[in-house]
Design an enzyme around this catalytic site. Sequence first.
Site, mmCIF file in Angstrom:
data_model
loop_
_atom_site.group_PDB
_atom_site.id
_atom_site.type_symbol
_atom_site.label_atom_id
_atom_site.label_comp_id
_atom_site.label_asym_id
_atom_site.label_seq_id
_atom_site.Cartn_x
_atom_site.Cartn_y
_atom_site.Cartn_z
ATOM 1 N N CYS A 79 3.651 17.800 23.616
ATOM 2 C CA CYS A 79 5.047 18.247 23.442
ATOM 3 C C CYS A 79 5.125 19.727 23.065
ATOM 4 C CB CYS A 79 5.757 17.348 22.426
ATOM 5 S SG CYS A 79 7.558 17.423 22.566
ATOM 6 N N HIS A 167 5.295 12.031 24.231
ATOM 7 C CA HIS A 167 4.535 11.593 23.056
ATOM 8 C C HIS A 167 3.744 10.320 23.379
ATOM 9 C CE1 HIS A 167 6.171 14.339 19.977
ATOM 10 N NE2 HIS A 167 7.237 14.352 20.753
ATOM 11 N N GLU A 169 1.697 8.847 21.480
ATOM 12 C CA GLU A 169 1.387 8.093 20.267
ATOM 13 C C GLU A 169 2.433 7.040 19.913
ATOM 14 O OE1 GLU A 169 3.549 11.876 18.906
ATOM 15 O OE2 GLU A 169 2.205 11.242 20.506
#
Length: 509
Positions: A79, A167, A169
């Site tokens: 990002c 993202h 994660e």
Amino acid sequence: MQHNVLILDFGSQYTQLIARRVRELNIFCEIFPYNHIPSDLSSYKAVILGGSPFSVRAEDAPHPDLSQIRGKLPLLAVCYGAQYLAHFSGGEVAASNTREYGRANLSFIKENELFFENVSQNSQVWMSHSDSIKALPTNGIKLASTHDVEFAAYKIEGETTYAIQYHPEVFHSTDGSKMLENFLVKIAEVPQTFTPNAFVEEMVSELKQKVGNDKVVLGLSGGVDSTVAAVLLHQAIGKNLYCVFVNNGLLRKNEYQSVLDQYKGMGLNVKGVDAGDRFLSELAGVSDPETKRKIIGRVFIEVFDDESHLIEDVKWLAQGTIYPDVIESVSVKGPSATIKSHHNVGGLPDYMKLKIVEPLRMLFKDEVRRVGASLGIDPELLGRHPFPGPGLSIRILGDITPEKVQILQDVDAVFIDGLKSWGLYDKVWQAGAILLPVNSVGVMGDERTYEKVVALRAVESTDGMTADWVHLPYEFLMKISNDIINKVKGVNRVVYDISSKPPATIEWE
């Protein structure tokens, strides 16, 4: 620790989630602020740049010194990191016409790219940015796009550098963990050696070397963290470990004696110190949450100082500090802004001549439990819900009195015992009751009452970094509400907290 992954924090709420996903791959990683990069990078096998609430186009945008990283270590930019590499390396980043936030799907994936191995076309990813990369950096090669974002992923030719606009994660990126695994294991070739047994072996060895024949005093709380820390230390130094369990007057109902009983048979040298009156007198009239925490931290240390003087030649104070405590207590420009202080982080006053040892300092909560299991600790003890160090003081909003503590202990006991009897306790990560600083009108026995309101809180989580409220059965909530109001004098209303973290925290203070 060997085979480290370095994660640079630019202030994103997701940074700690990156660390969790990396740890789940049995790879050890550490988070550092972008402006405090370790000077020695020789032990690191890969680096990840996290996201940020900042724009790379802003004057105060975080600028990391990547001179010892780029082109020298495998690098994954997430990002903000992806935008940073583009913006300052020959590409272009501009404001998006619309904020790109939420679910998106990969509409294009470059063929035969190891980063996207076993990632399906149309895979869902999670976007969270208001800027977009309009042109790739020098030697940039497009790897993936979404319908709205042309450069959703790219790599830089001549370097082991990869960058993604989304993202990986977060839960909503369905193949996010696979992408991280592809980068770390297949591209960066980081060994997956971070297991509970390996941690125990390495930490026991480290403790033996660090502490030697010195004596160590440890504050036991009855919780998972301090217990695992105690057993680890006991394995390393045996009889030189002196455990002290302090009753700060803010424990759960009957917990002081039950915890002391619990440690019998574990082989630990434990002494109980009942200092409840001392804590409550110091807290009298104090309402501010941070002040409460500081008072409890100070008195806690004073009690330990008193006790340590009774142990001849004690040199160390051991603490059950875990990684989220460390991260949340660091405050620099941007990353890791302090949400709340932690009484067990930050060192000791000068007058207390003890060195600190924190064997769990680099572990998340779920990792502590797995380490505890590998040490053979009773599963029932390892399954205990987290309980805040300041105890019920931060669940009593406003000032603290012995009467309020008694009310909350009784309410909490009804709630926790109810969760256990209904078979719900192990389905909840953390639960408790909060005594609110308001009274409400009620009717009992045809008489008007004006009594306390309590809120019940139950959340599900993995490590406490994020949490969702638990959908407890209505029948259970009805029964518990009735039991509290009927059995606890001074309470006439019960509410249930349905806030998630973020934006709310798990505790109310």
